[in-house]
Design an enzyme around this catalytic site. Structure first.
Site, PDB file in Angstrom:
ATOM      1  N   CYS A  46       0.834  -1.214   0.000  1.00  0.00           N
ATOM      2  CA  CYS A  46       0.000   0.000   0.000  1.00  0.00           C
ATOM      3  C   CYS A  46       0.865   1.259   0.000  1.00  0.00           C
ATOM      4  CB  CYS A  46      -0.913   0.027   1.224  1.00  0.00           C
ATOM      5  SG  CYS A  46      -1.844  -1.473   1.464  1.00  0.00           S
TER       6      CYS A  46
HETATM    7  C1  BEZ Z   1       0.649  -4.825   1.935  1.00  0.00           C
HETATM    8  O1  BEZ Z   1       0.158  -3.753   1.633  1.00  0.00           O
HETATM    9  O2  BEZ Z   1       1.849  -5.033   1.765  1.00  0.00           O
HETATM   10  C2  BEZ Z   1      -0.181  -5.954   2.500  1.00  0.00           C
HETATM   11  C3  BEZ Z   1      -1.299  -5.665   3.259  1.00  0.00           C
HETATM   12  C4  BEZ Z   1      -2.032  -6.709   3.808  1.00  0.00           C
HETATM   13  C5  BEZ Z   1      -1.654  -8.020   3.600  1.00  0.00           C
HETATM   14  C6  BEZ Z   1      -0.529  -8.288   2.818  1.00  0.00           C
HETATM   15  C7  BEZ Z   1       0.207  -7.255   2.269  1.00  0.00           C
END
Ligand code: BEZ
Length: 222
Positions: A46
């Site tokens: 994100c």
């Molecule tokens: C991420 O944004 O890296 C992420 C968020 C939730 C679960 C796995 C990855």
């Protein structure tokens, strides 16, 4: 409530965001909007996505598109995380998150938009509650949902593709055309099946008929 589909009116809501309180439909106004959710603050994929969206601000602006993020975190966390996004993003290019991020701690808006996936065991917080999934809603100025996307938590979205679809939708709203596979702005388009050959001769004088059902044409746009 029935699930949101292409053609549904995007539900209106009031929310606190990093840019202050908003009423969603008023905030959209006469623009297009991209509402995109992400699993959570301080998560790696994100962090890269929000930086990219910030750097693409001019691309959205020139298409009359407002962008808004959402996750099930509070405003304080959002503001702290934005500092990381800007800092990390600057390794790629100047990054300044200006678009609002909705604080949806109670998951009210995520529930309204069906952004929570209880089925996805890879996308839960420490308490086992579902995170918001990576969804995208493209909404037009009439507040109609024109695109929905759901991506897995492990995979960052491709914002070139989202902008490409917006280009296609905006073109199709202005001209009676559709766009072919892998189309990019400037490429030939397809004459809409509802256009007769007689109409096409006037509307698209350079059109080529490949089959009765497949006609392509260059399209000069500003
Ligand atoms: C991420 O944004 O890296 C992420 C968020 C939730 C679960 C796995 C990855």
């Amino acid at each position: 409530m029935p699930s949101l589909r292409l053609g549904s009116i995007a539900p209106d809501f009031e929310a606190d965001t990093t840019a202050g309180p908003i009423k969603f439909h008023d905030w959209i106004g006469n623009s297009w909007a991209v509402l995109f959710s992400h699993p959570g603050d301080f998560t790696p994929v994100c962090t890269t996505e929000l930086g990219e969206v910030a750097r693409r601000a001019p691309d959205f602006e020139k298409r009359n598109v407002k962008v808004i993020g959402i996750s099930a975190n509070g405003l304080e966390e959002h503001h702290k995380w934005v500092k990381d996004i800007n800092e990390f993003g600057s390794k790629v290019g100047p990054t300044d998150v200006q678009f609002p991020i909705i604080a949806d701690e109670d998951r009210k808006i995520s529930t309204l938009y069906d952004m929570l996936d209880e089925q996805d065991a890879t996308n839960r917080d420490a308490k086992g509650l579902p995170f918001t999934i990576r969804t995208v809603f493209v909404i037009d100025p009439k507040k109609v949902i024109r695109l929905t996307l759901s991506y897995p938590a492990s995979t960052g979205r491709n914002f070139d593709e989202i902008i490409r679809v917006i280009d296609s939708l905006q073109l199709g709203d202005k001209h009676r055309v559709t766009t072919p596979v892998n189309w990019k702005k400037g490429d030939d388009v397809i004459v809409h099946p509802t256009v007769s050959n007689d109409e096409a001769k006037t509307l698209f004088p350079e059109f080529t008929q490949h089959y009765a059902y497949l006609r392509t044409t260059p399209l000069k746009v500003e």
